[in-house]
Design an enzyme around this catalytic site. Sequence first.
Site, mmCIF file in Angstrom:
data_model
loop_
_atom_site.group_PDB
_atom_site.id
_atom_site.type_symbol
_atom_site.label_atom_id
_atom_site.label_comp_id
_atom_site.label_asym_id
_atom_site.label_seq_id
_atom_site.Cartn_x
_atom_site.Cartn_y
_atom_site.Cartn_z
ATOM 1 N N HIS A 240 11.109 13.891 -18.947
ATOM 2 C CA HIS A 240 10.370 14.752 -18.029
ATOM 3 C C HIS A 240 11.342 15.401 -17.063
ATOM 4 C CE1 HIS A 240 9.900 11.792 -14.417
ATOM 5 N NE2 HIS A 240 10.921 11.429 -15.143
ATOM 6 N N CYS B 182 16.950 14.601 -10.669
ATOM 7 C CA CYS B 182 15.746 14.476 -11.498
ATOM 8 C C CYS B 182 15.055 15.821 -11.714
ATOM 9 C CB CYS B 182 14.773 13.470 -10.886
ATOM 10 S SG CYS B 182 15.439 11.793 -10.857
ATOM 11 N N HIS C 224 15.259 14.670 -18.123
ATOM 12 C CA HIS C 224 15.939 13.387 -18.300
ATOM 13 C C HIS C 224 14.906 12.403 -18.843
ATOM 14 C CE1 HIS C 224 14.051 13.028 -14.339
ATOM 15 N NE2 HIS C 224 14.052 11.724 -14.538
ATOM 16 N N HIS D 66 13.384 8.232 -19.804
ATOM 17 C CA HIS D 66 13.213 6.843 -19.384
ATOM 18 C C HIS D 66 12.623 6.035 -20.533
ATOM 19 C CE1 HIS D 66 13.787 7.801 -15.126
ATOM 20 N NE2 HIS D 66 12.971 8.819 -15.302
ATOM 21 N N ASP E 69 4.418 8.311 -25.952
ATOM 22 C CA ASP E 69 5.659 7.813 -26.553
ATOM 23 C C ASP E 69 6.421 8.918 -27.274
ATOM 24 O OD1 ASP E 69 7.575 5.859 -27.164
ATOM 25 O OD2 ASP E 69 6.636 5.446 -29.104
ATOM 26 N N HIS E 70 7.714 9.012 -26.965
ATOM 27 C CA HIS E 70 8.620 10.007 -27.546
ATOM 28 C C HIS E 70 8.115 11.435 -27.323
ATOM 29 C CE1 HIS E 70 10.363 6.448 -29.366
ATOM 30 N NE2 HIS E 70 11.479 7.164 -29.457
ATOM 31 N N GLU F 135 9.408 2.615 -14.234
ATOM 32 C CA GLU F 135 10.225 3.741 -14.677
ATOM 33 C C GLU F 135 11.640 3.234 -14.954
ATOM 34 O OE1 GLU F 135 10.562 8.150 -13.065
ATOM 35 O OE2 GLU F 135 11.706 6.751 -11.814
#
Length: 145
Positions: A21, A40, A46, A48, A86-87, A131
């Site tokens: 994100h 960020c 970037h 997580h 996810d992904h 996070e």
Amino acid sequence: MAPPAARLARLSRSVTFSACHRLHSKSLSDEENLKLFGKCNNPNGHGHNYKVIVTVRGEIDPVSGMVINLTDLKEYMQEAIMEPLDHKNLDKDVPYFAEVVSTTENVAVFIWENLKKLLPLGTLYKVKVYETDQNIVVYKGEESI
């Protein structure tokens, strides 16, 4: 002999998902976003590896001995968390974040709202989103202070 008193319990289950994100508010200028979100706010984003712990609460069923069937909870979490997040690039792949800044606070709210639609009424107690090991958000459905 009187029936045993109802016993209340909380049950938690965790999942981990990976997503990227960019922290960026359309309400702010590029300069203000950079000042507020720092690295960020990288235009390329970037990522997580988020960890989510979902806690439900309720009476322990006297027949099954469970608050909720873990298989059911696993399926609800798959549908509410893993499939949409996810992904994914949260800002580009998840319509909710087109207008909402993809902070961990808002990720927790998104997960809460998705789970609330699936779980039996009144059983969702808490969503905890890691996070990182140092940045953790807990959301219990509160809308305002």
